[in-house]
Design a protein around this motif. Structure first.
Motif, PDB file in Angstrom:
ATOM      1  N   LYS A 148       0.820  -1.221   0.000  1.00  0.00           N
ATOM      2  CA  LYS A 148       0.000   0.000   0.000  1.00  0.00           C
ATOM      3  C   LYS A 148       0.849   1.263   0.000  1.00  0.00           C
ATOM      4  O   LYS A 148       0.608   2.192  -0.792  1.00  0.00           O
ATOM      5  CB  LYS A 148      -0.925  -0.019   1.221  1.00  0.00           C
ATOM      6  N   GLN A 149       1.847   1.330   0.873  1.00  0.00           N
ATOM      7  CA  GLN A 149       2.622   2.559   1.028  1.00  0.00           C
ATOM      8  C   GLN A 149       3.296   2.959  -0.282  1.00  0.00           C
ATOM      9  O   GLN A 149       3.224   4.122  -0.703  1.00  0.00           O
ATOM     10  CB  GLN A 149       3.673   2.387   2.126  1.00  0.00           C
ATOM     11  N   GLN A 150       3.935   1.999  -0.927  1.00  0.00           N
ATOM     12  CA  GLN A 150       4.621   2.323  -2.178  1.00  0.00           C
ATOM     13  C   GLN A 150       3.640   2.741  -3.261  1.00  0.00           C
ATOM     14  O   GLN A 150       3.883   3.699  -4.004  1.00  0.00           O
ATOM     15  CB  GLN A 150       5.439   1.121  -2.659  1.00  0.00           C
ATOM     16  N   GLU A 156       2.236   6.359  -2.086  1.00  0.00           N
ATOM     17  CA  GLU A 156       3.226   7.432  -1.999  1.00  0.00           C
ATOM     18  C   GLU A 156       3.806   7.783  -3.360  1.00  0.00           C
ATOM     19  O   GLU A 156       4.154   8.945  -3.620  1.00  0.00           O
ATOM     20  CB  GLU A 156       4.351   7.030  -1.043  1.00  0.00           C
TER      21      GLU A 156
END
Length: 674
Positions: A557-559, A562
């Motif tokens: 999710k973060q990659q 972001e």
């Protein structure tokens, strides 16, 4: 050859000594034959078939091109503006031809039955190239009738000159084209190969799962959703959306719902994220509470297994054994024996003698079924199109088996032969389902572990009892799982779901392969053995594989957010996770998610049904509280997933050399199958 080095696209196939016979067989004069080079080239989102005379191999001034509208074969000329800005060097390169696809103006000229239009450059008038998306059929020569030849028929019945293969045959070309399109015999003429047969469930191909380009995805997904969703997502480009939009610049900004609507049309009945639809439960943001830390233990050892068997061979304390397998898997020496129980081939409460009798009956039954297809003559098989198609698909799939495992090394490896025989026998066992490409992915680990044809077959048949809905033509199993996965992911992280929807990815199509063959192509061969045996325990809940999907997506999710990945980048990123996922880490996260959900007192009913959770009073295993003192307790999902003191595996994925003992506190609600 020399010309190939200047091609900006990827060269897929090249063959010299491919002739056109302009005299149509009226003379044997070799001077009347035109020798040329045939190439298949991949360029961006397209695949091009290109033939040209040898002495004109670098001259792109005389190419005939089949336009994307397939209305005719056309001669092309640069627009005056293009001629003014391009020098003579550019015209003598393959780059000019690729530019031509997008920049030239066309002068349409009807072209039928091999009668080429008159042209100023003699032999050059026979040059042609066309996009594979415009190919309708291929006609082959009769066997034993001289040189092998092919005739390409394009859409709207445009027929190109016959290509005669004076050096070798046309088989390699057909094999190259089958990487990009599905070819099948015409019912009216066995010499004719039709492109993309719509009425064959057997065209659900997993060929080139990671390498197929994005070209033609729009057409393929409408005709064959299984194959289309298996293409190499890493190569999906905006060409897909340009095909949907057309060239109108006013439509170049894709509406958020456009791709979702398209996918809904491609798979009728797939309804995801329809919160406002009647009958759909609206899942609002819920506080799931703190997620517990989960640890894993060492694999179950041969000694632990033996201690749980009585004198007659019965497995004792089955629930405890399943829990140990769930938390640590099995040592490899145990798999051949334990998998038969986990898959339901052997009953857990059976004695050693009963299992021996069962194996004897199953061996007889297996070889009777095998004899059925072994005894079919060639003439009989010719009259049985389904059996013939099953055999053809199995042979293709077996030849593409992952050879990185030594058990399947080598073209004539006995393991590959057994794969073929077991899959053919399964077609006799379930003739209605038959064989669908991808099933060999489920069989190959089973055969590797069992090292026995009969046992591998019956374990595979049991596994297919769980998985058959994934391979049915209506795809009901896949529809249901995608909907359920979306429901779970929205509960866990509604913000991430909203982001995916904003990038036309709310349908979670990038998880299709994970679900279809249970992560077989996402983990290494040895890791998939561990993952499958854990899932076969059916702990800690129903549909645990969906929580595995959630765990993987949560890690990415973060990659994704972001770096502001769009539709293409999300597909590419998920596809490239293959063989890079830590199986122990994912198992820890997925179990922690299940524990977090079951502790939630406001879990939506839809989620309870997906996970198979039961509504009942919360009590502790050692509770001796009087019944009247329990009246006020909160009702929430509970199960009978018992905890034992076990050696553990750290959630980080590293083995603990000095395993500690843990136990779940008695006030923690536990999960188990419904």
């Amino acid at each position: 050859m020399a010309a190939a080095s200047v091609v900006s696209g990827r060269l897929i196939y090249e063959q010299e000594g491919v002739y056109i016979h302009p005299s149509c067989g009226k003379t044997n004069d070799q001077d009347s034959l035109i020798s040329g080079i045939l190439r298949v080239l991949e360029k961006d989102a397209d695949v091009i078939v290109d033939w040209r005379p040898l002495d004109d191999a670098l001259d792109s001034s005389s190419i005939l091109y089949a336009g994307k509208d397939s209305s005719s074969v056309v001669e092309w000329t640069h627009t005056p503006k293009e001629r003014a800005h391009r020098g003579p060097d550019h015209l003598n390169s393959y780059e000019a031809e690729w530019d031509m696809v997008n920049t030239v103006s066309f002068k349409k000229k009807q072209y039928t039955n091999g009668d080429a239009p008159s042209h100023r450059n003699g032999k050059s008038k026979w040059s042609f190239l066309f996009s594979l998306t415009d190919l309708k059929s291929i006609k082959q020569n009769k066997a034993g009738m001289g040189w092998s030849y092919l005739v390409f028929c394009l859409k709207d019945d445009i027929v190109l000159p016959a290509l005669h293969f004076h050096q070798g045959d046309s088989k390699l070309l057909i094999d190259s084209l089958e990487k990009y399109v599905v070819l099948c015999e015409s019912p009216q003429d066995k010499r004719t190969l039709l492109v993309n047969c719509q009425n064959k469930s057997l065209s659900q191909s997993f060929e080139n799962l990671l390498d197929e380009p994005a070209y033609g995805l729009i057409q393929k997904i409408k005709k064959d959703p299984y194959t289309a969703t298996m293409v190499g997502f890493s190569k999906v480009t905006n060409y897909i959306f340009d095909s949907l939009r057309g060239s109108d610049s006013s439509t170049h900004q894709r509406p958020p719902s456009e791709m979702a609507d398209f996918l809904s049309d491609a798979i009728p009945g797939l309804k995801i994220n329809q919160q406002e639809e009647p009958g759909f439960e609206v899942i609002t943001k819920i506080d799931l509470g703190e997620r517990p830390v989960v640890q894993r233990r060492e694999p179950v050892s041969l000694e632990e297994w033996t201690k749980n068997i009585d004198s007659e061979g019965r497995i004792l304390n089955v629930d405890n054994m399943k829990q140990m397998i769930f938390r640590g898997g099995l040592c490899h020496a145990l798999r051949k024996q334990a998998w038969k129980f986990l898959l339901g081939y052997f009953p857990w409460d059976s004695t050693k003698e009963e299992r021996a009798q069962l194996q004897k009956r199953k061996t007889d039954e297996y070889f009777r079924m095998k004899l059925q297809w072994k005894s079919v003559s060639e003439e009989q098989e010719k009259r049985n199109s389904r059996l013939r198609d099953y055999r053809s698909l199995i042979e293709k799939d077996v030849n593409r088996t992952d050879r990185t495992n030594k058990f399947y090394e080598g073209q004539d490896n006995p393991g590959l032969i057994l794969l073929h025989d077991i899959l053919m026998t399964y077609c006799m066992y379930d003739f209605d389902l038959g064989y669908v490409q991808g099933m060999s992915d489920l069989l190959s680990p089973l055969l590797y572990v069992m090292e026995n044809e009969v046992d591998a077959f019956w374990c595979f048949a049991s596994y297919m009892d769980q998985m058959h809905q994934n391979f049915e033509e209506q795809m009901q199993g896949m529809k249901t799982q995608l909907i359920q996965l979306s429901t779970l992911l929205r509960l866990l992280d509604s913000g991430f779901c909203s982001y995916l929807e904003s990038q036309d990815s709310g349908y979670l199509y990038f998880c299709f392969r994970w679900l279809l063959i249970r992560f077989k192509r996402e983990f290494s061969f040895l890791d998939i053995l561990r993952l499958w045996e854990v899932m076969w325990t059916e702990l800690p809940c129903k549909n645990f594989h969906l929580l595995l999907c959630c765990a993987i997506l949560e890690s990415e999710k973060q990659q994704i957010m972001e770096k502001h990945y769009g539709f293409n980048e999300i597909l590419k990123h998920i596809n490239e996770l293959s063989m890079k996922i830590d199986v122990e880490d994912v198992l820890c996260k997925a179990e922690a998610i299940s524990l977090q959900m079951v502790k939630c007192k406001e879990l939506p009913q839809a989620v309870c049904e997906i996970l198979g959770l039961q509504e009942s009073e919360v009590t502790t295993p050692d509770s001796d509280i009087a019944e009247d003192e329990n009246v006020g307790m909160t009702s929430c999902p509970t199960t009978a997933f018992q905890s034992n003191c076990l050696p553990v595996h750290a959630a980080s994925g590293a083995r603990d050399d000095n395993p500690t003992q843990i136990s779940v506190p008695p006030n923690v609600t536990r999960l188990a199958p419904a």
